[in-house]
Design an enzyme around this catalytic site. Sequence first.
Site, mmCIF file in Angstrom:
data_model
loop_
_atom_site.group_PDB
_atom_site.id
_atom_site.type_symbol
_atom_site.label_atom_id
_atom_site.label_comp_id
_atom_site.label_asym_id
_atom_site.label_seq_id
_atom_site.Cartn_x
_atom_site.Cartn_y
_atom_site.Cartn_z
ATOM 1 N N SER A 141 -43.169 -32.241 66.182
ATOM 2 C CA SER A 141 -42.594 -32.703 67.446
ATOM 3 C C SER A 141 -43.712 -33.250 68.307
ATOM 4 O O SER A 141 -44.868 -32.820 68.172
ATOM 5 C CB SER A 141 -41.921 -31.531 68.166
ATOM 6 N N TYR A 158 -42.481 -22.476 70.264
ATOM 7 C CA TYR A 158 -42.098 -23.696 69.536
ATOM 8 C C TYR A 158 -43.294 -24.636 69.378
ATOM 9 O O TYR A 158 -43.544 -25.171 68.297
ATOM 10 C CB TYR A 158 -40.958 -24.376 70.296
HETATM 11 N N1 LIG Z 1 -33.761 -33.095 68.366
HETATM 12 C C1 LIG Z 1 -34.954 -33.267 68.951
HETATM 13 O O1 LIG Z 1 -35.051 -33.697 70.127
HETATM 14 C C2 LIG Z 1 -36.212 -32.965 68.177
HETATM 15 C C3 LIG Z 1 -37.443 -33.418 68.714
HETATM 16 C C4 LIG Z 1 -38.620 -33.159 68.012
HETATM 17 C C5 LIG Z 1 -38.579 -32.467 66.820
HETATM 18 N N2 LIG Z 1 -37.378 -32.042 66.329
HETATM 19 C C6 LIG Z 1 -37.393 -31.307 65.058
HETATM 20 O O2 LIG Z 1 -36.537 -31.958 64.129
HETATM 21 C C7 LIG Z 1 -35.933 -30.983 63.271
HETATM 22 C C8 LIG Z 1 -34.417 -31.112 63.332
HETATM 23 O O3 LIG Z 1 -33.984 -30.912 64.679
HETATM 24 P P1 LIG Z 1 -32.459 -31.178 65.108
HETATM 25 O O4 LIG Z 1 -32.487 -31.429 66.572
HETATM 26 O O5 LIG Z 1 -31.835 -32.179 64.213
HETATM 27 O O6 LIG Z 1 -31.817 -29.731 64.853
HETATM 28 P P2 LIG Z 1 -30.301 -29.231 64.912
HETATM 29 O O7 LIG Z 1 -29.371 -30.319 65.335
HETATM 30 O O8 LIG Z 1 -30.319 -27.964 65.707
HETATM 31 O O9 LIG Z 1 -30.004 -28.869 63.398
HETATM 32 C C9 LIG Z 1 -30.731 -27.814 62.809
HETATM 33 C C10 LIG Z 1 -30.408 -27.728 61.344
HETATM 34 O O10 LIG Z 1 -31.212 -26.676 60.783
HETATM 35 C C11 LIG Z 1 -30.374 -25.737 60.132
HETATM 36 N N3 LIG Z 1 -30.952 -24.404 60.227
HETATM 37 C C12 LIG Z 1 -31.285 -23.695 61.332
HETATM 38 N N4 LIG Z 1 -31.793 -22.500 60.985
HETATM 39 C C13 LIG Z 1 -31.764 -22.464 59.621
HETATM 40 C C14 LIG Z 1 -32.135 -21.485 58.666
HETATM 41 N N5 LIG Z 1 -32.656 -20.304 59.023
HETATM 42 N N6 LIG Z 1 -31.966 -21.766 57.347
HETATM 43 C C15 LIG Z 1 -31.451 -22.961 56.959
HETATM 44 N N7 LIG Z 1 -31.084 -23.924 57.821
HETATM 45 C C16 LIG Z 1 -31.232 -23.675 59.145
HETATM 46 C C17 LIG Z 1 -29.022 -25.864 60.844
HETATM 47 O O11 LIG Z 1 -27.981 -25.387 59.973
HETATM 48 P P3 LIG Z 1 -27.000 -24.192 60.427
HETATM 49 O O12 LIG Z 1 -26.215 -24.712 61.608
HETATM 50 O O13 LIG Z 1 -26.191 -23.917 59.231
HETATM 51 O O14 LIG Z 1 -27.924 -23.058 60.829
HETATM 52 C C18 LIG Z 1 -28.954 -27.363 61.078
HETATM 53 O O15 LIG Z 1 -28.536 -28.039 59.926
HETATM 54 C C19 LIG Z 1 -36.467 -29.629 63.745
HETATM 55 O O16 LIG Z 1 -37.594 -29.271 62.985
HETATM 56 C C20 LIG Z 1 -36.870 -29.899 65.183
HETATM 57 O O17 LIG Z 1 -37.856 -28.995 65.642
HETATM 58 C C21 LIG Z 1 -36.207 -32.268 66.979
#
Ligand SMILES: NC(=O)c1ccc[n+]([C@@H]2O[C@H](COP(=O)([O-])OP(=O)(O)OC[C@H]3O[C@@H](n4cnc5c(N)ncnc54)[C@H](OP(=O)(O)O)[C@@H]3O)[C@@H](O)[C@H]2O)c1
Length: 248
Positions: free
Chosen positions: A141, A154
């Site tokens: 991130s 985080y």
């Molecule tokens: N969105 C942003 O603004 C942003 C910015 C920078 C970096 N990121 C990074 O990008 C990545 C994805 O973020 P996102 O925003 O797309 O997340 P998200 O919408 O919250 O989706 C998270 C995903 O991870 C799965 N997950 C969570 N805990 C898990 C576990 N213990 N085992 C297996 N699966 C698990 C969830 O499945 P379940 O619902 O089944 O748990 C879901 O499919 C992350 O690493 C995040 O830190 C995101």
Amino acid sequence: MKLKDKVALITGSSKGIGAGIAKEYAREGAKVVVNYSSSKDYADRVVNEITRNGGTAIAVQANISKIADIKRLFQEVKSAFGKLDILVNNASVWRYEMLEEVSEETFQLQVTTGLMAHIFCAQQAAAMFGEEGGSIINLSSTVSLNPIPGTLIYTAVKSGVDSLAKTLAKELGPRKIRVNTIAPGMTESEGSTADGRPGSAMEKLFLDRTPLGRIGLPLDIAKVAVFLASDDASWVTGERITVAGGLL
Ligand SMILES: NC(=O)c1ccc[n+]([C@@H]2O[C@H](COP(=O)([O-])OP(=O)(O)OC[C@H]3O[C@@H](n4cnc5c(N)ncnc54)[C@H](OP(=O)(O)O)[C@@H]3O)[C@@H](O)[C@H]2O)c1
């Protein structure tokens, strides 16, 4: 098709950025493993969309904060497709909390899912990749280099993600395994919607600092994930690419 006949596992690909990467990988010809922890409906929806469009995908439940689940996940990949070429360490959870609010529970949750799982998934993937090597992509991130208050654990987790990719790139390079990091800026996802970001002061703060003037989409991140997994990036390893519309 840049990923034709490759097998890709994307952790946490039932939603958000992971789902975007899974769909784009399938569109580029990869067979895709959609991992989820509890959201079976969401995972099935991603798999159905991929198969409806002529691609190949399966959903596999595994809570990657548990090493036993990680081992089972990789066994299921092997049983389904017989090999693995690409691992995307995407799943992660975050909690907004100031120092005084940090607890053992929130620490464990973020560190096991966001950092420990990256290491043990990489361990399994490196053991499963064939002689032609493979590609590991870790999701960091922008906060790992530019933290904001309330993201202590985080941010530490994501700094760890940055550093482990650099170490692993050196360790695994001789086996033709490339390891790279994508650092998204604020990106639309189920997780970021659920935590109340749309329209919030934090969203405005990020928008004001983003030269291209919008919030990222999962597809913005997925396009770079395709590049890093493909032969176009065959001379790229140990790199961290910010994908954030100019936000630093
Ligand atoms: N969105 C942003 O603004 C942003 C910015 C920078 C970096 N990121 C990074 O990008 C990545 C994805 O973020 P996102 O925003 O797309 O997340 P998200 O919408 O919250 O989706 C998270 C995903 O991870 C799965 N997950 C969570 N805990 C898990 C576990 N213990 N085992 C297996 N699966 C698990 C969830 O499945 P379940 O619902 O089944 O748990 C879901 O499919 C992350 O690493 C995040 O830190 C995101």
